[in-house]
Design a protein around this motif. Structure first.
Motif, PDB file in Angstrom:
ATOM      1  N   SER A 120       0.839  -1.240   0.067  1.00 56.24           N
ATOM      2  CA  SER A 120       0.071  -0.114   0.130  1.00 56.24           C
ATOM      3  C   SER A 120       0.797   1.286  -0.267  1.00 56.24           C
ATOM      4  O   SER A 120       0.427   2.417  -0.603  1.00 56.24           O
ATOM      5  CB  SER A 120      -0.975  -0.120   1.057  1.00 56.24           C
ATOM      6  N   GLY A 121       2.179   1.388   0.407  1.00 54.19           N
ATOM      7  CA  GLY A 121       3.038   2.347   0.622  1.00 54.19           C
ATOM      8  C   GLY A 121       3.936   2.725  -0.661  1.00 54.19           C
ATOM      9  O   GLY A 121       4.190   3.605  -0.749  1.00 54.19           O
ATOM     10  N   HIS A 122       3.579   1.844  -1.508  1.00 55.53           N
ATOM     11  CA  HIS A 122       4.458   1.860  -2.759  1.00 55.53           C
ATOM     12  C   HIS A 122       3.599   2.896  -3.778  1.00 55.53           C
ATOM     13  O   HIS A 122       2.523   2.497  -4.366  1.00 55.53           O
ATOM     14  CB  HIS A 122       4.547   0.615  -3.605  1.00 55.53           C
ATOM     15  N   ILE A 123       4.170   3.987  -4.140  1.00 53.98           N
ATOM     16  CA  ILE A 123       3.554   5.047  -4.901  1.00 53.98           C
ATOM     17  C   ILE A 123       3.564   4.747  -6.365  1.00 53.98           C
ATOM     18  O   ILE A 123       2.637   4.813  -7.085  1.00 53.98           O
ATOM     19  CB  ILE A 123       4.147   6.578  -4.908  1.00 53.98           C
ATOM     20  N   MET A 124       4.750   4.147  -6.928  1.00 50.79           N
ATOM     21  CA  MET A 124       4.588   3.822  -8.310  1.00 50.79           C
ATOM     22  C   MET A 124       4.566   2.523  -8.570  1.00 50.79           C
ATOM     23  O   MET A 124       5.099   1.735  -8.418  1.00 50.79           O
ATOM     24  CB  MET A 124       6.120   4.200  -9.122  1.00 50.79           C
ATOM     25  N   HIS A 125       3.045   2.170  -9.356  1.00 48.34           N
ATOM     26  CA  HIS A 125       2.828   0.917  -9.723  1.00 48.34           C
ATOM     27  C   HIS A 125       1.814   1.123 -10.846  1.00 48.34           C
ATOM     28  O   HIS A 125       1.075   1.957 -11.287  1.00 48.34           O
ATOM     29  CB  HIS A 125       2.144   0.124  -8.427  1.00 48.34           C
ATOM     30  N   TRP A 126       1.895  -0.077 -11.513  1.00 48.17           N
ATOM     31  CA  TRP A 126       0.958  -0.304 -12.781  1.00 48.17           C
ATOM     32  C   TRP A 126       0.139  -1.579 -12.754  1.00 48.17           C
ATOM     33  O   TRP A 126       0.507  -2.592 -11.989  1.00 48.17           O
ATOM     34  CB  TRP A 126       2.076  -0.256 -13.843  1.00 48.17           C
ATOM     35  N   PRO A 127      -0.821  -1.549 -13.461  1.00 51.04           N
ATOM     36  CA  PRO A 127      -1.839  -2.838 -13.653  1.00 51.04           C
ATOM     37  C   PRO A 127      -1.012  -3.975 -14.450  1.00 51.04           C
ATOM     38  O   PRO A 127      -0.215  -3.580 -15.463  1.00 51.04           O
ATOM     39  CB  PRO A 127      -2.858  -2.315 -14.195  1.00 51.04           C
ATOM     40  N   SER A 128      -1.302  -5.125 -14.041  1.00 56.89           N
ATOM     41  CA  SER A 128      -0.903  -6.347 -14.808  1.00 56.89           C
ATOM     42  C   SER A 128      -1.699  -7.478 -14.657  1.00 56.89           C
ATOM     43  O   SER A 128      -2.515  -7.198 -13.533  1.00 56.89           O
ATOM     44  CB  SER A 128       0.516  -6.592 -14.339  1.00 56.89           C
ATOM     45  N   GLU A 129      -1.792  -8.448 -15.330  1.00 60.78           N
ATOM     46  CA  GLU A 129      -2.409  -9.645 -14.980  1.00 60.78           C
ATOM     47  C   GLU A 129      -1.809 -10.331 -13.727  1.00 60.78           C
ATOM     48  O   GLU A 129      -2.932 -11.140 -13.085  1.00 60.78           O
ATOM     49  CB  GLU A 129      -2.382 -10.531 -16.284  1.00 60.78           C
ATOM     50  N   TRP A 130      -0.797 -10.012 -13.209  1.00 63.65           N
ATOM     51  CA  TRP A 130      -0.495 -10.791 -12.081  1.00 63.65           C
ATOM     52  C   TRP A 130      -0.673 -10.027 -10.569  1.00 63.65           C
ATOM     53  O   TRP A 130      -1.166 -10.623  -9.758  1.00 63.65           O
ATOM     54  CB  TRP A 130       1.136 -10.652 -11.975  1.00 63.65           C
ATOM     55  N   SER A 131      -0.597  -8.581 -10.951  1.00 67.66           N
ATOM     56  CA  SER A 131      -0.987  -7.641  -9.707  1.00 67.66           C
ATOM     57  C   SER A 131      -0.969  -6.472 -10.141  1.00 67.66           C
ATOM     58  O   SER A 131      -0.340  -5.963 -11.196  1.00 67.66           O
ATOM     59  CB  SER A 131      -0.127  -8.077  -8.383  1.00 67.66           C
ATOM     60  N   GLU A 132      -1.285  -5.486  -9.404  1.00 67.93           N
ATOM     61  CA  GLU A 132      -0.682  -4.029  -9.321  1.00 67.93           C
ATOM     62  C   GLU A 132       0.336  -4.064  -8.737  1.00 67.93           C
ATOM     63  O   GLU A 132       0.697  -4.345  -7.647  1.00 67.93           O
ATOM     64  CB  GLU A 132      -1.948  -3.425  -8.388  1.00 67.93           C
ATOM     65  N   GLY A 133       1.411  -3.464  -9.594  1.00 68.61           N
ATOM     66  CA  GLY A 133       2.806  -3.753  -8.961  1.00 68.61           C
ATOM     67  C   GLY A 133       3.853  -2.891 -10.135  1.00 68.61           C
ATOM     68  O   GLY A 133       3.368  -1.967 -10.656  1.00 68.61           O
ATOM     69  N   PHE A 134       5.188  -3.324  -9.972  1.00 65.87           N
ATOM     70  CA  PHE A 134       6.078  -2.817 -10.733  1.00 65.87           C
ATOM     71  C   PHE A 134       7.164  -3.718 -10.945  1.00 65.87           C
ATOM     72  O   PHE A 134       7.305  -4.849 -10.507  1.00 65.87           O
ATOM     73  CB  PHE A 134       6.753  -1.565  -9.853  1.00 65.87           C
ATOM     74  N   PRO A 135       8.068  -3.346 -11.972  1.00 63.24           N
ATOM     75  CA  PRO A 135       8.987  -4.377 -12.526  1.00 63.24           C
ATOM     76  C   PRO A 135      10.190  -4.532 -11.620  1.00 63.24           C
ATOM     77  O   PRO A 135      10.458  -3.478 -10.883  1.00 63.24           O
ATOM     78  CB  PRO A 135       9.417  -3.714 -13.796  1.00 63.24           C
TER      79      PRO A 135
END
Ligand code: ZN
Length: 491
Positions: A206-221
């Motif tokens: 929840s504290g992570h500001i930069m994230h993107w949607p994906s089929e795996w999760s809302e996350g980041f590379p």
């Protein structure tokens, strides 16, 4: 193209090889760039200057170089494990800024410092956050080939499975079994199958500001992924040279090899080049050690460890004085020696035009040129190349002193040698670098003029002698005649 044969040290094969580009005359060069979350420091200067010289030299040899250097603006975690924190996010929260404001601020500061160091901008400077789609595509490819798995919304690279077909550890010389056994006690606490596995995609908390949607999760590379994705996008599945600091060799570059190979079934890089690190008075640079020096502090002299300010060209010259694969130790004494060396060489270069010519040269300029370029061709051996340029300095000074001679043709050759090697290839800026010796130059010019005046007086041509004195006075110089010559000062 010239006939020069450049050799470079191939980190995988652990030997020097004659450099042969995949698609001559085109060369693809990828270098891991900075993570932009803080002021650029001394540690940023070495890779930037090393690969700038490679870029310039390849172009000098006639290659068309596409130089890609990335900006890491997401996903570089505090440490190389997958559970550290994103430094940019941390800084953004601390300073109440948008992460992109942090990125822009420190990118600008990086560009400004690089410009001062006369580091050429690369051909393409892609940002990790601008290539999320390409990174996600790469993850899908790796998953499709069976080398990645999903766990708790994150995607991990399956190192053990990869190692069965390919060889994980070929760049660093590490053995997977050792890596696994040394980490075994930790593996139960992780969502990874194996502790050597690394993240391709991380589910954002929840504290992570930069994230993107994906089929795996809302996350980041994961951090390693960006370089595989961006190098492939701009240089193709196979390209010539990949560079970076020695500290990136493992795990970053090892993981890059694994990712590209798992996705494409083949390795992407022909030559790996790694520059060594800088130590400060024999110790590693670190914030907690009080010896962390930013480039701005270095150029202004505002740091407790610094005796004075150092010109960016002094820093650049200092870097050239060690081979890029050797460690280099930074100290005030070493920098002041570089400053003096640079001044000596620039003064000699300025003197070339004024050398009087003879029928014969007492130095074989062609041999000097060959030795200097042989050194550059020998894995960019800049210290040996500089030693040759200093041989030239000795010779120039001997011609000035009248103990050596030079022909008109050799004078031109010598001038071109310094123009090519010192200014064009090594990127020393003559005007700026010359600032320190500016006063010296003025001194030389005044001596020439005032000696002409003495000649005029000796020939009883008092009109000319007075004219020189009056014109100099108009230009702001006061001339005082002395028994044994003259003195001058600015009004
Ligand atoms: Zn990288």
């Amino acid at each position: 193209m010239t006939t020069n044969k450049l050799s470079i040290y191939n980190t995988i094969k652990k030997k020097k090889e004659i450099f042969e580009p995949l698609n001559p005359p085109f060369v693809g060069l990828y270098v891991c760039g900075p993570t932009v979350y803080g002021d650029p420091h001394l540690g940023h200067a070495r890779p930037a200057i090393t690969y700038d010289i490679l870029f310039r030299y390849l172009k000098y040899l006639g290659y068309k170089v596409r130089y890609v250097r990335n900006i890491t603006d997401v996903g570089h975690l505090e440490n190389d494990s997958d559970d550290g924190e994103d430094k940019i996010t941390k800084k953004a929260i601390l300073e109440a800024l948008e992460p992109m404001e942090v990125v822009q601020y420190y990118s600008n500061s990086y560009y400004n410092r690089m410009q001062e160091l006369n580091v050429l901008p690369p051909s393409i400077e892609p940002r990790a956050s601008g290539h999320i789609i390409e990174q996600q595509e790469l993850i899908r490819k790796i998953m499709k080939n069976g080398y990645a798995y999903i766990s708790e919304g994150s995607v991990y690279f399956d190192v053990e499975k990869y190692d069965k077909t390919y060889h994980y550890g070929k760049l660093s010389g590490r053995v997977l079994e050792d890596m696994i056994s040394s980490n075994r006690e930790l593996s139960g606490q992780s969502e990874k199958k194996n502790n050597a596995d690394f993240a391709l995609w991380k589910k954002a908390d929840s504290g992570h500001i930069m994230h993107w949607p994906s089929e795996w999760s809302e996350g980041f590379p994961g951090w390693h992924l960006e370089c595989s994705a961006m190098s492939t996008k701009y240089l193709g599945q196979e390209f010539d040279i990949h560079g970076g600091g020695m500290d990136l060799l493992f795990p970053h570059h090892e993981c890059e090899i694994a990712q590209s190979t798992a996705a494409n079934g083949k390795e992407s890089v022909k030559y790996w080049m790694h520059n060594n690190m800088i130590t400060i008075e024999g110790t590693k640079m670190g914030k907690s050690l009080g010896n962390f020096i930013t480039l701005e502090e270095l150029f202004s002299g505002k740091h407790a460890k610094l005796q004075k300010a150092y010109h960016p060209m002094t820093i650049r010259f200092f870097m050239l004085q060690a081979h890029y694969r050797s460690t280099m130790d930074f100290s005030n004494e070493a920098l002041q020696a570089s400053e003096k060396g640079l001044e000596r060489i620039l003064k000699a270069v300025q003197a070339i035009d004024l050398l009087s010519v003879s029928e014969k040269s007492s130095l074989d300029i062609q041999q000097l040129k060959k030795d200097a370029f042989d050194a550059m061709n020998d894995d960019l051996n800049t210290p040996i190349m500089l030693a040759n340029l200093f041989e030239g300095v000795k010779f120039i000074n001997s011609v000035v002193a009248g103990t050596a001679t030079i022909t008109q043709n050799d004078k031109l050759e010598l001038k071109k040698l310094y123009q090519d090697l010192l200014f064009d290839i090594c990127g020393m800026k003559p005007d700026e670098a010359g600032q320190a010796s500016e006063v010296g130059k003025l001194d030389d010019v005044m001596n020439i003029l005032l000696n002409l005046r003495i000649d005029a007086k000796t020939n009883k041509d008092f009109a000319t002698a007075d004219k020189i004195r009056d014109k100099l006075l108009q230009a702001g110089f006061v001339i005082k005649d002395k028994k044994d010559g003259f003195e001058w000062e600015l009004k």
